[in-house]
Design a protein around this motif. Sequence first.
Motif, mmCIF file in Angstrom:
data_model
loop_
_atom_site.group_PDB
_atom_site.id
_atom_site.type_symbol
_atom_site.label_atom_id
_atom_site.label_comp_id
_atom_site.label_asym_id
_atom_site.label_seq_id
_atom_site.Cartn_x
_atom_site.Cartn_y
_atom_site.Cartn_z
ATOM 1 N N LEU A 265 0.840 -1.208 0.000
ATOM 2 C CA LEU A 265 0.000 0.000 0.000
ATOM 3 C C LEU A 265 0.871 1.252 0.000
ATOM 4 C CD1 LEU A 265 -2.839 1.097 0.049
ATOM 5 C CD2 LEU A 265 -2.898 0.759 2.523
ATOM 6 N N ASP A 266 1.944 1.252 0.785
ATOM 7 C CA ASP A 266 2.885 2.384 0.758
ATOM 8 C C ASP A 266 3.372 2.639 -0.661
ATOM 9 O OD1 ASP A 266 2.741 2.570 3.531
ATOM 10 O OD2 ASP A 266 4.614 1.492 3.882
ATOM 11 N N TYR A 267 3.707 1.548 -1.347
ATOM 12 C CA TYR A 267 4.280 1.677 -2.696
ATOM 13 C C TYR A 267 3.272 2.236 -3.689
ATOM 14 C CZ TYR A 267 5.842 0.446 -7.356
ATOM 15 O OH TYR A 267 6.167 0.509 -8.692
ATOM 16 N N VAL A 268 2.065 1.650 -3.756
ATOM 17 C CA VAL A 268 1.116 2.111 -4.773
ATOM 18 C C VAL A 268 0.657 3.547 -4.498
ATOM 19 C CG1 VAL A 268 0.348 -0.194 -5.420
ATOM 20 C CG2 VAL A 268 -0.848 1.020 -3.579
ATOM 21 N N LEU A 269 0.647 3.932 -3.213
ATOM 22 C CA LEU A 269 0.282 5.312 -2.901
ATOM 23 C C LEU A 269 1.391 6.296 -3.256
ATOM 24 C CD1 LEU A 269 -1.604 4.844 0.495
ATOM 25 C CD2 LEU A 269 -2.569 5.500 -1.717
ATOM 26 N N SER A 270 2.604 5.808 -3.470
ATOM 27 C CA SER A 270 3.711 6.684 -3.877
ATOM 28 C C SER A 270 3.720 6.952 -5.378
ATOM 29 C CB SER A 270 5.050 6.051 -3.471
ATOM 30 O OG SER A 270 5.372 4.947 -4.313
ATOM 31 N N LEU A 271 2.935 6.194 -6.134
ATOM 32 C CA LEU A 271 2.899 6.374 -7.590
ATOM 33 C C LEU A 271 2.123 7.634 -7.931
ATOM 34 C CD1 LEU A 271 2.143 2.679 -8.652
ATOM 35 C CD2 LEU A 271 4.365 3.834 -8.545
ATOM 36 N N LYS A 272 2.646 8.377 -8.876
ATOM 37 C CA LYS A 272 2.050 9.684 -9.200
ATOM 38 C C LYS A 272 0.636 9.572 -9.748
ATOM 39 C CE LYS A 272 4.014 10.073 -13.918
ATOM 40 N NZ LYS A 272 4.466 8.674 -13.977
ATOM 41 N N GLU A 273 0.282 8.419 -10.341
ATOM 42 C CA GLU A 273 -1.035 8.278 -10.951
ATOM 43 C C GLU A 273 -2.100 7.775 -9.976
ATOM 44 O OE1 GLU A 273 1.802 6.640 -11.661
ATOM 45 O OE2 GLU A 273 1.415 4.783 -12.788
ATOM 46 N N THR A 274 -1.731 7.467 -8.743
ATOM 47 C CA THR A 274 -2.698 6.913 -7.789
ATOM 48 C C THR A 274 -3.609 7.982 -7.204
ATOM 49 O OG1 THR A 274 -1.183 5.136 -7.161
ATOM 50 C CG2 THR A 274 -2.978 5.624 -5.650
ATOM 51 N N ASP A 275 -4.906 7.726 -7.248
ATOM 52 C CA ASP A 275 -5.900 8.569 -6.584
ATOM 53 C C ASP A 275 -6.045 8.058 -5.151
ATOM 54 O OD1 ASP A 275 -8.120 9.856 -5.577
ATOM 55 O OD2 ASP A 275 -9.387 9.492 -7.320
ATOM 56 N N LYS A 276 -5.519 8.787 -4.188
ATOM 57 C CA LYS A 276 -5.510 8.325 -2.803
ATOM 58 C C LYS A 276 -6.904 8.240 -2.196
ATOM 59 C CE LYS A 276 -0.823 10.009 -1.975
ATOM 60 N NZ LYS A 276 0.060 10.888 -1.168
ATOM 61 N N GLY A 277 -7.880 8.845 -2.829
ATOM 62 C CA GLY A 277 -9.252 8.758 -2.341
ATOM 63 C C GLY A 277 -9.997 7.542 -2.865
ATOM 64 N N ARG A 278 -9.351 6.813 -3.782
ATOM 65 C CA ARG A 278 -9.990 5.621 -4.354
ATOM 66 C C ARG A 278 -9.018 4.439 -4.284
ATOM 67 N NH1 ARG A 278 -12.252 7.092 -10.165
ATOM 68 N NH2 ARG A 278 -10.355 8.361 -10.245
ATOM 69 N N VAL A 279 -8.851 3.934 -3.080
ATOM 70 C CA VAL A 279 -7.971 2.800 -2.832
ATOM 71 C C VAL A 279 -8.822 1.660 -2.283
ATOM 72 C CG1 VAL A 279 -5.996 1.928 -1.532
ATOM 73 C CG2 VAL A 279 -6.002 4.295 -2.371
ATOM 74 N N ASP A 299 -6.571 3.141 7.491
ATOM 75 C CA ASP A 299 -7.577 4.098 7.024
ATOM 76 C C ASP A 299 -7.359 4.539 5.587
ATOM 77 O OD1 ASP A 299 -8.793 4.036 9.495
ATOM 78 O OD2 ASP A 299 -7.705 5.780 10.257
ATOM 79 N N ARG A 300 -6.216 4.212 5.005
ATOM 80 C CA ARG A 300 -5.969 4.608 3.618
ATOM 81 C C ARG A 300 -6.807 3.793 2.646
ATOM 82 N NH1 ARG A 300 0.469 4.027 3.496
ATOM 83 N NH2 ARG A 300 -0.147 2.084 4.571
ATOM 84 N N ILE A 301 -7.326 2.656 3.095
ATOM 85 C CA ILE A 301 -8.198 1.825 2.267
ATOM 86 C C ILE A 301 -9.624 2.370 2.348
ATOM 87 C CG2 ILE A 301 -9.201 -0.474 2.024
ATOM 88 C CD1 ILE A 301 -6.504 -1.594 2.970
ATOM 89 N N LYS A 302 -10.210 2.632 1.191
ATOM 90 C CA LYS A 302 -11.512 3.300 1.122
ATOM 91 C C LYS A 302 -12.637 2.393 0.627
ATOM 92 C CE LYS A 302 -9.340 7.082 2.251
ATOM 93 N NZ LYS A 302 -9.420 7.578 3.652
#
Length: 467
Positions: A265-279, A299-302
């Motif tokens: 999760l840390d890794y995919v959230l570091s990608l520039k294309e990731t929408d952190k509100g839709r995980v 809590d980062r999982i939505k």
Amino acid sequence: MKRTALFLVVGFLLFLSSAIAQTQNSDSLYRQPLKDVLAEIESRFKVKVKYSDNQIKDRWVNYAFWRFRPNVDETLANVLAPLDMKVNKEKAGVYKLKEYEYYRWQVQEGQNTLDYLSTLYKDKASWEQRKALIKPLLYEAQLLSPLPAKPASKPIVTPKRIMDGYTVENIAIEILPGLYVNGSLYKPLKIKGKIPVVLSPDGHWAQQRYRADCQIRCAMIARMGAMAISYDLFAWGESLLQFKAEDHRRSLAHTIQTLGGIRILDYVLSLKETDKGRVGISGGSGGGSHTVLMAAMDDRIKLSVPVVSLSSSFYGGCPCESGMPIHLCAGGTNNVELAAMAAPNPQLVVSDGKDWTVSVPEHDMPFLKKIYGYYGGPDLVQNVHLPDEGHDFGPSKRKALYDFLIQNFKLNGAAVKNKTGQYDESKCRVEKESAMYVFGDKGERLPANAIKGFEQLEKVFKASISK
């Protein structure tokens, strides 16, 4: 008369002497080999008890025939419970002998526990207090409080493979010094702006994340416009380059899998294309247990979709699901209460009629809807129940996931449907297993610092949490 009295006294003394002798001998325990006791049960109740010779070897039952009752179920329970054994009823008159399954309860017992948990809160405020109590204890129970330091190494990523509407690249992330979690990252072929990501933890099925249904599921998500990342269980899949298969059945597997999910999760959230509100996260079977736990802890999982796993009467049949005492937190909890901790984030529970999820609609869903109702959103938790299906992540389960992702993450369903509006998975390529390796066909690219063996892992983990 005197002679008669004398005989009675002598007889009593002989009986007493014999009784005293028996108390010093195992015979007084009415001890019988388990095999003989099971044979008597079969004969008396006209049933069949299936077992292997290894299961009953050197097993004895004290007070064996004193344990018999008028009905077979109570008799079997009385005989087997002291031996930490039980039976599963396969069909009428046929039972299978098993070791005691701490993780599998009778349906009513699980529902009673859930009813008790319901008495601990009556509104959003009291539920939030309960949730705040459980959450940090989940980390502590898994020896992840605080989290071990994150290695500074960069993920190892293979070249992209171009498919029809999506790409695939394999990835290995170092989560402890020398310990890697491997997976495959699926992305849309064309990316515009920020897009969702869905974690796809593996379950206990053959061929691991290399399975066709896993590849198809992730490819479909990518073709709809989101990223999906599938990843191995501990000592499973490519992780077997570092460990033996039996290491998966150790308690520490629970901790390692959770840590792996957090680091992915840390890794995919570091990608520039990731929408952190839709995980989101969705896994089946053991991956479903991981889905529930991750959504409760992070809590980062939505959005979460546990598939063929969630039940108030089942705690996970593998140490990687219940090897650490997460279910003893806060005086005792269960997977349904943990699933409720995802509220008010959207959640879909997929259940079926041929495993432990069979009773989800009748009891577990009303509990979840009650908790979601505290937030004014009982419809944000849904259930797709497939009464005629079994324990898999087949087309019907995947369809339920696709529908839910389209509904909540606004994905492009038209991109994966045919002219009749049905999902078309034919454009998803199922690759050979070797194509999904990070470290080569024979592990020749495994990093030089890679841990080799469980004993070394224990040392590394202990050093990491003691800093």
